[in-house]
Design a protein around this motif. Structure first.
Motif, PDB file in Angstrom:
ATOM      1  N   PHE A  92      38.980  25.282  26.784  1.00 24.24           N
ATOM      2  CA  PHE A  92      39.090  26.536  27.996  1.00 24.24           C
ATOM      3  C   PHE A  92      38.860  27.793  27.287  1.00 24.24           C
ATOM      4  CE2 PHE A  92      39.538  23.122  31.166  1.00 24.24           C
ATOM      5  CZ  PHE A  92      37.879  23.198  32.347  1.00 24.24           C
ATOM      6  N   MET A  93      39.516  28.018  26.380  1.00 21.98           N
ATOM      7  CA  MET A  93      39.751  29.075  25.529  1.00 21.98           C
ATOM      8  C   MET A  93      38.467  29.393  24.150  1.00 21.98           C
ATOM      9  SD  MET A  93      42.982  30.008  22.800  1.00 21.98           S
ATOM     10  CE  MET A  93      42.349  28.721  21.441  1.00 21.98           C
ATOM     11  N   PHE A  94      38.054  27.896  24.000  1.00 27.13           N
ATOM     12  CA  PHE A  94      37.623  27.765  23.089  1.00 27.13           C
ATOM     13  C   PHE A  94      35.364  28.119  23.535  1.00 27.13           C
ATOM     14  CE2 PHE A  94      34.036  25.342  21.040  1.00 27.13           C
ATOM     15  CZ  PHE A  94      34.047  25.817  20.294  1.00 27.13           C
ATOM     16  N   LEU A  95      35.749  27.906  25.218  1.00 26.35           N
ATOM     17  CA  LEU A  95      34.884  27.635  26.012  1.00 26.35           C
ATOM     18  C   LEU A  95      34.417  29.548  26.424  1.00 26.35           C
ATOM     19  CD1 LEU A  95      34.744  24.858  28.276  1.00 26.35           C
ATOM     20  CD2 LEU A  95      32.451  24.721  25.778  1.00 26.35           C
ATOM     21  N   GLN A  96      35.430  29.608  26.225  1.00 23.62           N
ATOM     22  CA  GLN A  96      35.787  31.165  27.101  1.00 23.62           C
ATOM     23  C   GLN A  96      35.331  32.080  25.982  1.00 23.62           C
ATOM     24  OE1 GLN A  96      38.463  32.822  29.509  1.00 23.62           O
ATOM     25  NE2 GLN A  96      38.182  30.907  31.276  1.00 23.62           N
ATOM     26  N   GLY A  97      36.005  31.909  24.866  1.00 30.80           N
ATOM     27  CA  GLY A  97      35.802  32.626  23.707  1.00 30.80           C
ATOM     28  C   GLY A  97      34.565  32.359  23.373  1.00 30.80           C
ATOM     29  N   ARG A  98      33.939  31.625  23.201  1.00 26.70           N
ATOM     30  CA  ARG A  98      32.390  31.344  22.698  1.00 26.70           C
ATOM     31  C   ARG A  98      31.232  31.933  23.442  1.00 26.70           C
ATOM     32  NH1 ARG A  98      28.845  30.696  20.179  1.00 26.70           N
ATOM     33  NH2 ARG A  98      27.503  29.299  18.615  1.00 26.70           N
ATOM     34  N   TYR A  99      31.684  32.344  24.912  1.00 27.99           N
ATOM     35  CA  TYR A  99      30.436  32.682  26.092  1.00 27.99           C
ATOM     36  C   TYR A  99      31.246  34.252  26.218  1.00 27.99           C
ATOM     37  CZ  TYR A  99      28.603  28.376  24.989  1.00 27.99           C
ATOM     38  OH  TYR A  99      27.416  26.962  24.985  1.00 27.99           O
ATOM     39  N   LEU A 100      32.431  34.904  26.548  1.00 21.69           N
ATOM     40  CA  LEU A 100      32.934  36.092  26.597  1.00 21.69           C
ATOM     41  C   LEU A 100      33.680  36.786  25.944  1.00 21.69           C
ATOM     42  CD1 LEU A 100      34.643  34.509  29.964  1.00 21.69           C
ATOM     43  CD2 LEU A 100      32.408  35.940  30.190  1.00 21.69           C
ATOM     44  N   THR A 101      33.610  36.265  24.615  1.00 27.19           N
ATOM     45  CA  THR A 101      34.102  37.194  23.533  1.00 27.19           C
ATOM     46  C   THR A 101      32.620  39.601  23.836  1.00 27.19           C
ATOM     47  OG1 THR A 101      34.398  35.644  22.177  1.00 27.19           O
ATOM     48  CG2 THR A 101      33.703  37.912  20.902  1.00 27.19           C
ATOM     49  N   GLY A 102      31.917  39.177  23.591  1.00 27.57           N
ATOM     50  CA  GLY A 102      31.288  40.441  24.793  1.00 27.57           C
ATOM     51  C   GLY A 102      32.444  41.052  25.100  1.00 27.57           C
ATOM     52  N   LEU A 103      32.544  40.613  26.638  1.00 21.18           N
ATOM     53  CA  LEU A 103      33.588  40.888  27.355  1.00 21.18           C
ATOM     54  C   LEU A 103      34.671  41.524  27.214  1.00 21.18           C
ATOM     55  CD1 LEU A 103      33.642  41.496  30.646  1.00 21.18           C
ATOM     56  CD2 LEU A 103      34.551  39.649  31.006  1.00 21.18           C
ATOM     57  N   PHE A 104      35.284  40.867  26.078  1.00 22.29           N
ATOM     58  CA  PHE A 104      36.645  41.106  25.510  1.00 22.29           C
ATOM     59  C   PHE A 104      36.587  41.837  25.269  1.00 22.29           C
ATOM     60  CE2 PHE A 104      37.628  36.102  25.681  1.00 22.29           C
ATOM     61  CZ  PHE A 104      37.928  36.511  27.266  1.00 22.29           C
ATOM     62  N   ALA A 105      35.682  42.043  24.198  1.00 15.69           N
ATOM     63  CA  ALA A 105      35.514  42.939  23.046  1.00 15.69           C
ATOM     64  C   ALA A 105      34.986  44.634  23.590  1.00 15.69           C
ATOM     65  CB  ALA A 105      34.515  43.600  22.245  1.00 15.69           C
ATOM     66  N   LYS A 106      34.448  44.642  25.080  1.00 11.65           N
ATOM     67  CA  LYS A 106      34.236  46.047  25.751  1.00 11.65           C
ATOM     68  C   LYS A 106      35.946  46.431  26.804  1.00 11.65           C
ATOM     69  CE  LYS A 106      29.217  45.058  26.596  1.00 11.65           C
ATOM     70  NZ  LYS A 106      28.876  44.990  28.074  1.00 11.65           N
ATOM     71  N   VAL A 107      36.385  45.118  26.654  1.00 12.65           N
ATOM     72  CA  VAL A 107      38.115  45.688  27.459  1.00 12.65           C
ATOM     73  C   VAL A 107      39.301  46.386  26.476  1.00 12.65           C
ATOM     74  CG1 VAL A 107      40.561  44.259  28.307  1.00 12.65           C
ATOM     75  CG2 VAL A 107      37.940  43.336  28.679  1.00 12.65           C
ATOM     76  N   VAL A 108      38.541  46.358  25.369  1.00 15.33           N
ATOM     77  CA  VAL A 108      39.381  47.110  24.250  1.00 15.33           C
ATOM     78  C   VAL A 108      39.521  48.317  24.560  1.00 15.33           C
ATOM     79  CG1 VAL A 108      39.402  47.195  22.107  1.00 15.33           C
ATOM     80  CG2 VAL A 108      38.855  44.965  22.424  1.00 15.33           C
ATOM     81  N   SER A 109      37.912  49.193  25.155  1.00  8.31           N
ATOM     82  CA  SER A 109      38.039  50.749  24.751  1.00  8.31           C
ATOM     83  C   SER A 109      38.207  51.165  26.621  1.00  8.31           C
ATOM     84  CB  SER A 109      36.850  50.814  24.665  1.00  8.31           C
ATOM     85  OG  SER A 109      35.427  50.455  25.804  1.00  8.31           O
TER      86      SER A 109
END
Length: 502
Positions: free
Chosen positions: A371-388
């Motif tokens: 599930f970490m792989f699936l979320q990372g595959r499709y939600l990486t853009g969201l995680f990147a926005k969280v950084v800011s």
């Protein structure tokens, strides 16, 4: 009964909608927290630990394991995007991840980190599944004297988490041992260090003290920062296609395998951690590479080696926890309380009386990584926005979580004051450069160490010979001596390097 006898019942317990939801929630929260510099995985687990107190063992552990494993990958997001590791063990990833991002290959760097993290996580989950029960069989032969030696060996973890000063780490650990003595004496039930406060008779709740030690102290620390230091500007994911060439996949294969093996070996040994594993793997991959000159300038091998190693640690750290009750690092130490709240005490009994539950947790670790792989595959853009996300918004939310978590453990306002006291204490410790993790390990191992020591002496009528009465005692004595000699050697090397630099 063996592995295949438990697979059926364990799968039935694991594959429920409730568990799937909690795994995904844990993975998402872990990725978000780890992606934000300054918010550690251990802080995240502490904040959400009270949530698991009303849950059954399997969903509770799945939720925490989701946070723990995803935290290993999430730290790489900010390391690649803004050259700031979200977690300490993503520092090695930063060396090549950020240069790759600057070359316009941000998506490719994030994909490499995700693939390597997933492989390392599943590899160590399989190591846990096949090796854990074998170690548990050995632990069944241990008596009180042997368990005291195990606890003593566990104390050597302190050296690995003491930071620059071993002396300060020992002082912090002694403080943790002192705190573990608060409450009823485990052998006589007389109260100790309660100072007439009846609420302290049952001792200090681990979850409440940890909220103060690791969470509230971060808020106090941020209050000291200038306004300009609170803002982070994250890089954006570019318009690159994120493609990884066949040649790069081939080059990633060996570092990923080496990293997974190193991470698993390092994780089994208490006191080591993901940071050590990622650096060791990174250096090994560099030495074995046909293109060592690329390392530090955007090498796909460097990212793959570091990320596979720090995620491979996760499953391996559960082996000493589930079989001996010795936490491999701070995060796993907190999970021990989540097990005990459900009446699951580490040792062979977990694999005999509660076999299906244990195998469900071990199989669940594989599911967590998928599930970490699936979320990372499709939600990486969201995680990147969280950084800011601005710290001005984030800090009040964490404060609310801290106090809500401290109150929810026992529905007590007294616990809020305990968390505040520990928060202030942790702030003073930070000023004195005393590390907080040894305090946690002292609190976790203190009661277990004292109880087994005193029981062993009762059995032997006060004779200390019981501590050298079996082969296992001598094995642990040898391990303790080897570890101490290794620590001394390391400190002597550091001293020589410092003199040479001067």
């Amino acid at each position: 009964m063996g592995l295949f006898d438990f697979i059926g019942p364990a799968s039935g317990l694991l594959f429920t909608l409730e568990n799937i939801i909690w795994i995904n929630l844990g993975v998402f929260i872990g990725c978000v927290f780890a992606a934000i510099p300054g918010l550690s995985v251990i802080l995240c687990i502490i904040l959400f630990l009270p949530v698991t107190y009303t849950m059954k063992a399997i969903p509770g552990m799945m939720f925490l394991l989701g946070i723990y494993c995803a935290g290993g990958y999430g730290g790489s997001v900010s390391a690649i995007l803004i050259n700031t590791p979200g977690t300490p063990h993503a520092a090695a990833t930063m060396l090549d991840g950020h240069p790759l991002s600057k070359m316009g290959r941000t998506k490719a760097a994030l994909k490499i980190a995700l693939y390597a993290s997933t492989f390392g996580g599943i590899f160590s989950a399989l190591v846990l599944l096949f090796l854990g029960p074998q170690v548990a069989k050995i632990s069944a032969q241990l008596g009180t004297a042997e368990y005291f030696m195990v606890c003593l060996f566990g104390m050597t973890i302190i050296a690995g988490v003491s930071g620059k000063s071993l002396v300060k780490g020992i002082i912090a650990a002694c403080l943790g041992l002192l705190i573990s003595c608060v409450g009823a004496d485990p052998m006589t039930s007389y109260d100790r260090f309660t100072f007439g406060v009846h609420r302290l008779y049952l001792g200090l709740d681990l979850a409440v003290t940890l909220i103060g030690l690791f969470a509230l102290v971060e808020i106090i620390g941020k209050a000291e920062l200038k306004r300009s230091e609170l803002n982070l500007h994250a890089g954006k994911i570019g318009n690159d296609d994120g493609k990884i060439t066949k040649d790069e996949y081939k080059r990633m294969l060996r570092p990923v395998l080496i990293g997974s093996l190193i991470g698993s070996c390092v994780g089994i040994v208490p006191g080591t951690g993901a940071s050590e594993a990622s650096w060791f793997s990174y250096n090994t991959a560099k030495n074995m590479s046909k293109h060592p000159e690329e390392f530090g300038h955007g090498s796909v091998e460097g990212v793959a080696a570091a990320e596979s190693a720090n995620n491979a640690v996760c499953g391996a750290t559960l082996i000493p926890l589930l079989t001996l009750g010795i936490p491999g690092d701070g995060c796993v130490a907190i999970m021990l309380s989540a097990l005990m709240i459900n009446g699951l005490n580490p040792g062979l009994s977990l694999f005999t009386t509660d076999g299906p539950i244990m195998y469900a947790i071990m199989l669940g670790l594989i599911l967590v990584n998928i599930f970490m792989f699936l979320q990372g595959r499709y939600l990486t853009g969201l995680f990147a926005k969280v950084v800011s996300i601005p710290q001005q918004i984030l800090t009040p939310i964490i404060v609310i979580f801290c106090f809500a978590g401290a109150y929810s453990v026992n529905n007590s306002y007294f616990d809020l004051s305990v968390a505040l006291v520990f928060g202030v204490m942790a702030w003073f410790m930070r000023k004195l450069e005393l590390p907080a993790v040894p305090v946690l390990l002292g609190m976790v191992l203190g009661n277990m160490t004292e109880t087994n020591f005193r029981r062993a002496l009762l059995i032997s009528d006060g004779s200390p010979r019981i501590f050298v009465s079996s082969v296992y005692c001598w094995i642990f004595i040898a391990l303790i001596v080897v570890v101490i000699l290794g620590i001394l050697r390391g400190k002597m090397k550091e001293a020589k390097n410092t003199k040479a630099e001067q």
